[in-house]
Design a protein around this motif. Structure first.
Motif, short mmCIF file in Angstrom:
data_model
loop_
_atom_site.label_atom_id
_atom_site.label_comp_id
_atom_site.label_asym_id
_atom_site.label_seq_id
_atom_site.Cartn_x
_atom_site.Cartn_y
_atom_site.Cartn_z
N SER A 22 0.93 -1.40 -0.71
CA SER A 22 -0.09 -0.19 0.27
C SER A 22 0.69 1.27 0.23
O SER A 22 0.69 2.39 -0.81
CB SER A 22 -0.34 0.21 0.83
OG SER A 22 -0.01 -0.38 2.48
N SER A 23 2.19 1.13 0.37
CA SER A 23 3.08 2.98 0.43
C SER A 23 3.57 2.83 -1.37
O SER A 23 3.48 3.79 -0.96
CB SER A 23 4.16 2.28 2.02
OG SER A 23 4.82 0.92 1.45
N ASN A 24 3.73 1.63 -1.31
CA ASN A 24 4.32 1.65 -2.90
C ASN A 24 5.80 1.95 -3.17
O ASN A 24 6.49 2.99 -4.12
CB ASN A 24 3.27 2.43 -3.96
CG ASN A 24 3.92 2.58 -4.93
OD1 ASN A 24 4.27 1.42 -5.68
ND2 ASN A 24 3.91 3.23 -5.50
N THR A 25 6.43 1.46 -1.73
CA THR A 25 7.83 1.89 -1.48
C THR A 25 8.60 0.61 -1.35
O THR A 25 9.80 0.60 -1.29
CB THR A 25 7.72 2.02 -0.12
OG1 THR A 25 8.03 1.25 0.92
CG2 THR A 25 7.16 4.10 0.19
N ASP A 26 7.81 -0.72 -1.56
CA ASP A 26 8.66 -1.67 -1.41
C ASP A 26 8.08 -3.02 -2.33
O ASP A 26 7.92 -3.74 -2.33
CB ASP A 26 8.90 -2.15 -0.41
CG ASP A 26 9.50 -3.71 0.43
OD1 ASP A 26 10.72 -3.88 -0.60
OD2 ASP A 26 9.85 -4.74 1.13
N ARG A 27 7.83 -2.10 -3.48
CA ARG A 27 7.69 -3.08 -4.74
C ARG A 27 8.76 -3.99 -5.22
O ARG A 27 9.19 -3.58 -4.99
CB ARG A 27 7.25 -2.21 -6.09
CG ARG A 27 6.51 -3.00 -7.27
CD ARG A 27 6.64 -2.10 -8.07
NE ARG A 27 5.72 -2.89 -9.44
CZ ARG A 27 5.47 -1.93 -10.25
NH1 ARG A 27 5.42 -0.75 -10.93
NH2 ARG A 27 5.09 -2.76 -11.06
N ARG A 28 8.06 -5.49 -5.39
CA ARG A 28 8.75 -6.17 -5.64
C ARG A 28 8.42 -6.90 -7.11
O ARG A 28 6.92 -7.36 -6.79
CB ARG A 28 9.56 -7.31 -3.86
CG ARG A 28 8.43 -8.16 -3.59
CD ARG A 28 8.94 -8.44 -1.96
NE ARG A 28 7.38 -9.42 -1.70
CZ ARG A 28 7.45 -10.02 -1.48
NH1 ARG A 28 8.01 -10.97 -2.60
NH2 ARG A 28 6.00 -10.80 -0.77
N THR A 29 9.04 -8.20 -7.25
CA THR A 29 8.70 -8.72 -8.52
C THR A 29 9.77 -9.94 -8.06
O THR A 29 11.18 -10.02 -7.70
CB THR A 29 9.48 -7.75 -9.73
OG1 THR A 29 8.75 -6.89 -9.84
CG2 THR A 29 9.51 -9.05 -10.96
#
Length: 280
Positions: free
Chosen positions: A205-212
């Protein structure tokens, strides 16, 4: 006088037109946080145009990939690259004992049962053949997540062997009442199945720890064949007991099914970073 005039003109030009900007800069230096503030403003600007996630059908259309009519791919180029990688790994493993040390730590870890003595590796064969990938096709994921997945047939016929020696300790009614030596050799001689691979992106939700992550799993109709040899006892030695072979094979299959067979899957996080300039 003519030469002197030319020298005066050149001196005046160099002094006031070339070095004037440098002098002004030295007389009025930039604030310390000027560059940092500029970077912050640049980050907050709308230089990078935002767009909604692209659905699977759009990706297929832009890459001219028709799921219904596109023929399966042979993946010969991938087989060559994988074979080179495995060959290098085998050379590195044979040149040092790192793989033996790793197996030693795994086999004699904290999960070792109390009724087993220390496990010693007596045989290790990492094979000579290579896996063959074929019949690759891309499909939309069945979970309607908008992702795409690749389904690939995998087949390998080799002899990957691990041999160990240990002792079974009978600690009842008294400690070390009996000791039973056991020698075991397990070989994987054939594996085939359908491999499913896809990319999975998780955005908090914070869009700061996006991981793939790269996820992979195997279809339930896989084929896994073993060759198990056992030797139990010290004086009267019993060879290749069926019960031991069945027990070892069932434990290996259970371990594989609980981790890699659909609907379960394995996930490998990809090292994708969008670093700021000061982190380089």
């Amino acid at each position: 006088m003519g030469q002197l005039s030319v020298i005066i003109i050149l001196f005046t030009f160099i002094r006031f037109f070339i070095f004037s900007n440098g002098g002004n800069l030295s007389e009025s230096p930039r604030p310390v946080g000027h560059d940092k503030d500029k970077r912050i403003r640049k980050k907050q600007s709308s230089i990078l145009r935002s767009s909604p996630p692209m659905p699977a059908r759009s990706i297929l259309a832009k890459t001219y990939y028709n799921v219904e009519t596109h023929p399966p791919e042979s993946l010969d180029w991938l087989n060559v690259l994988v074979a080179q990688t495995i060959s290098q790994f085998r050379e590195d493993a044979r040149s040092n004992n790192n793989i033996l040390h790793s197996l030693d730590k795994i086999l004699n870890g904290d999960s070792l049962p109390r009724f087993l003595d220390t496990v010693h590796v007596t045989e290790l064969d990492i094979g000579e053949e290579f896996p063959i990938f074929s019949n690759c096709k891309v499909y939309p994921c069945e979970d309607d997540s908008g992702r795409l997945e690749a389904r690939i047939d995998v087949d390998i016929a080799d002899s990957i062997t691990l041999g160990i020696d240990t002792r079974i300790l009978l600690n009842y009614p008294t400690p070390l009442m009996a000791i039973l030596p056991v020698s075991l050799s397990v070989s994987i001689v054939r594996f085939s199945g359908q491999l499913t691979m896809s990319l999975k992106t998780i955005t908090p939700s914070s869009n700061t720890d996006r991981r793939t992550s790269l996820t992979f799993s195997f279809a339930p109709d896989y084929r896994l064949e073993f060759s198990i040899k056992s030797l139990v006892g010290s004086r009267s030695r019993l060879q290749n007991l069926p019960k031991i072979s069945q027990l070892v094979e069932s434990r290996i299959r259970k371990w594989f099914v609980e981790r890699c067979v659909q609907p379960r899957f394995q996930e490998i996080r990809l090292p994708i970073y969008l670093a700021s300039p000061e982190e380089h």
